[in-house]
Design a protein around this motif. Structure first.
Motif, short mmCIF file in Angstrom:
data_model
loop_
_atom_site.label_atom_id
_atom_site.label_comp_id
_atom_site.label_asym_id
_atom_site.label_seq_id
_atom_site.Cartn_x
_atom_site.Cartn_y
_atom_site.Cartn_z
N VAL A 1 12.88 2.57 -1.34
CA VAL A 1 12.54 1.30 -0.72
C VAL A 1 11.26 1.45 0.08
O VAL A 1 11.16 2.29 0.98
CB VAL A 1 13.69 0.81 0.19
N ALA A 2 10.28 0.61 -0.24
CA ALA A 2 9.01 0.55 0.49
C ALA A 2 8.76 -0.90 0.87
O ALA A 2 7.85 -1.56 0.35
CB ALA A 2 7.87 1.10 -0.36
N LEU A 3 9.59 -1.40 1.77
CA LEU A 3 9.57 -2.80 2.21
C LEU A 3 9.57 -2.85 3.73
O LEU A 3 9.94 -1.88 4.38
CB LEU A 3 10.80 -3.53 1.67
N PRO A 4 9.18 -3.97 4.33
CA PRO A 4 9.30 -4.10 5.79
C PRO A 4 10.73 -3.84 6.25
O PRO A 4 11.69 -4.08 5.50
CB PRO A 4 8.88 -5.56 6.04
N PRO A 5 10.91 -3.36 7.48
CA PRO A 5 12.24 -2.91 7.93
C PRO A 5 13.36 -3.93 7.75
O PRO A 5 14.46 -3.57 7.31
CB PRO A 5 12.02 -2.57 9.40
N PRO B 1 0.80 -1.23 0.00
CA PRO B 1 0.00 0.00 0.00
C PRO B 1 0.83 1.27 0.00
O PRO B 1 0.49 2.24 -0.69
CB PRO B 1 -0.83 -0.13 1.29
N TRP B 2 1.92 1.31 0.78
CA TRP B 2 2.74 2.52 0.85
C TRP B 2 3.45 2.78 -0.47
O TRP B 2 3.57 3.92 -0.91
CB TRP B 2 3.72 2.39 2.00
N ALA B 3 3.91 1.71 -1.11
CA ALA B 3 4.54 1.87 -2.43
C ALA B 3 3.54 2.40 -3.44
O ALA B 3 3.86 3.26 -4.27
CB ALA B 3 5.11 0.53 -2.90
N ARG B 4 2.31 1.91 -3.38
CA ARG B 4 1.30 2.28 -4.37
C ARG B 4 0.78 3.70 -4.15
O ARG B 4 0.58 4.45 -5.11
CB ARG B 4 0.14 1.28 -4.32
N MET B 5 0.54 4.08 -2.89
CA MET B 5 -0.10 5.37 -2.63
C MET B 5 0.89 6.52 -2.50
O MET B 5 0.50 7.68 -2.64
CB MET B 5 -0.97 5.30 -1.37
N ALA B 6 2.15 6.22 -2.22
CA ALA B 6 3.11 7.29 -1.96
C ALA B 6 4.32 7.23 -2.88
O ALA B 6 4.58 8.15 -3.65
CB ALA B 6 3.56 7.23 -0.50
N HIS B 7 5.09 6.14 -2.80
CA HIS B 7 6.35 6.10 -3.53
C HIS B 7 6.17 6.17 -5.04
O HIS B 7 6.81 7.00 -5.72
CB HIS B 7 7.13 4.82 -3.17
#
Length: 302
Positions: free
Chosen positions: A66-70, A10-16
Motif C-alpha cells: 500500500v502506497a496511499l495517504p494514511p 511518487p512513492w509507488a512509482r519510485m519505490a514500491h
C-alpha cells in the motif's frame, strides 16, 4: 506470493513498483489507484494489469503493498485483510488511533501477516545497531533529530502531498524517529510536545517505560543544507550514534518484502507489524492532541 500494489503516486512509482517488480519470490500481479489513468500508466511500465475494481485485485492476490495517504491506507488495509490479503503497509499506519486499531484487529481476525515499512528498520547497519542497543540497555537518555527539506528544497515530489501539508513532520518523519527509539527505550509513559521553530517544526519529550527520557526534533521545513537524521543515546555504556543508512528505498523495501514472506510463511509476527505501528500512532496522536490544546496527556504506554 502474488502481490498487488495500491497507489500510483511518487512513492509507488519510485519505490514500491520497482521493489515488487524486482523481487524474485513475489509475482507482481497488478496495480489499483484512485486515478485509473495513472494506474494504467504505472501498470504498463511494469507489464502488469491495471485494476479498475480493487476487490477484483484482492481476489487475485495473496498480499497487497500500500502506497496511499494514511487515511486511505487504513481503510484499504482493513478491506484487504478481510479479503485474506497479507499487508505491506507504509508509515504512518493511520491518521487516528481508531483507524489504526481497526487495521490491527482486521489483520488479527483474518490471520494475515503485516509489515509496516519504517525505512530505517530495514537498513542493515541501523537495524543491527537498534538490536544491539536494546540488548545492552542501561540508557539514560536519547536524542533524535529528523529534519527534512520537503517544503524548502523546491524540487521534492512530496511537497504537494495534501496529507503532509495537513499533518506535517510529526506524522511524516515522526514515525521514523519513534521506530528507532521505542525498541531501545520502551513505549512512552508520558509525552509532552511543543511547536517551536519554522513551519511544521515540532519538539517532543518522552518518558519511556525503561525510565529513560528522549527528545525529538522533527521538521519538513529545514534548510536543504541542514536536512538529515541523527539519533544519539547516552547511558551506562557511554555514548553511541545511529549509523547512517546507506541503501535507497528499493533495497530496503525488498527486505520488507522478505519480512512479509517470512511472517506469512511462519505465522510469527515481525517486530514492525501493524501492532507496533499502532503504538507509534498512539504516541503521534497524543502529541498532536497536546499541540492542539496544550493539555498534558499520558503517553501510549501509560
Amino acid at each position: 506470493m502474488r502481490i498487488g500494489l495500491l497507489g500510483t503516486g511518487p512513492w509507488a512509482r519510485m519505490a514500491h513498483a520497482p521493489a515488487l517488480d524486482g523481487h524474485p519470490d513475489v509475482e507482481f500481479t497488478g496495480v489499483w489507484g484512485r486515478r485509473p489513468e495513472a494506474a494504467r500508466e504505472l501498470a504498463a511500465l511494469h507489464g502488469v494489469r491495471a485494476y479498475g475494481d480493487v476487490d477484483a485485485l484482492y481476489a487475485d492476490v495473496d498480499a497487497v503493498a500500500v502506497a496511499l495517504p494514511p487515511g486511505v491506507q487504513a481503510e484499504s488495509a482493513v478491506r484487504a485483510a478481510r479479503a485474506g490479503c497479507h499487508l505491506l503497509l507504509d508509515k504512518p499506519l493511520a491518521p487516528t488511533v481508531a483507524q489504526g486499531r481497526a487495521v490491527v484487529e482486521a489483520a488479527a481476525e483474518a490471520r494475515v501477516a503485516s509489515v509496516v515499512f519504517f525505512t530505517t528498520r530495514f537498513q542493515p547497519g541501523p537495524q543491527e545497531w537498534i538490536t544491539e542497543q536494546a540488548r545492552v540497555g542501561g540508557w539514560f537518555t536519547g536524542r533524535a533529530q529528523w529534519l527534512g527539506a520537503v517544503f524548502t528544497a523546491g524540487d521534492s515530489p512530496f511537497a504537494a502531498s495534501a496529507w503532509r501539508r495537513e499533518k506535517g513532520a510529526l506524522w511524516d518523519v515522526g514515525p521514523h524517529a519513534l521506530s528507532v527509539l521505542l525498541p531501545v527505550l520502551g513505549d512512552p509513559r508520558r509525552v509532552t510536545a511543543a511547536a517551536y521553530g519554522p513551519g511544521d517544526t515540532v519538539h517532543l519529550v518522552l518518558d519511556h517505560a525503561s525510565g529513560a527520557s528522549s527528545s525529538l526534533t522533527l521538521s519538513l521545513t529545514a534548510p536543504p543544507a541542514a536536512a538529515g537524521a541523527a539519533v544519539e543515546l547516552r547511558g551506562e555504556s557511554g555514548v553511541t550514534h545511529l549509523p547512517e543508512a546507506t541503501d535507497g528505498p528499493v533495497p530496503a523495501l525488498t527486505r520488507a518484502l522478505d519480512a512479509l514472506l517470512t511472517a506469512a510463511a511462519t505465522g510469527t509476527a515481525h517486530p514492525c507489524d501493524a501492532a507496533f505501528a499502532l503504538r507509534v500512532t498512539e504516541t503521534l496522536a497524543t502529541a498532536e492532541a497536546l499541540l492542539r490544546d496544550g493539555t498534558p496527556r499520558p503517553g501510549a504506554g501509560a
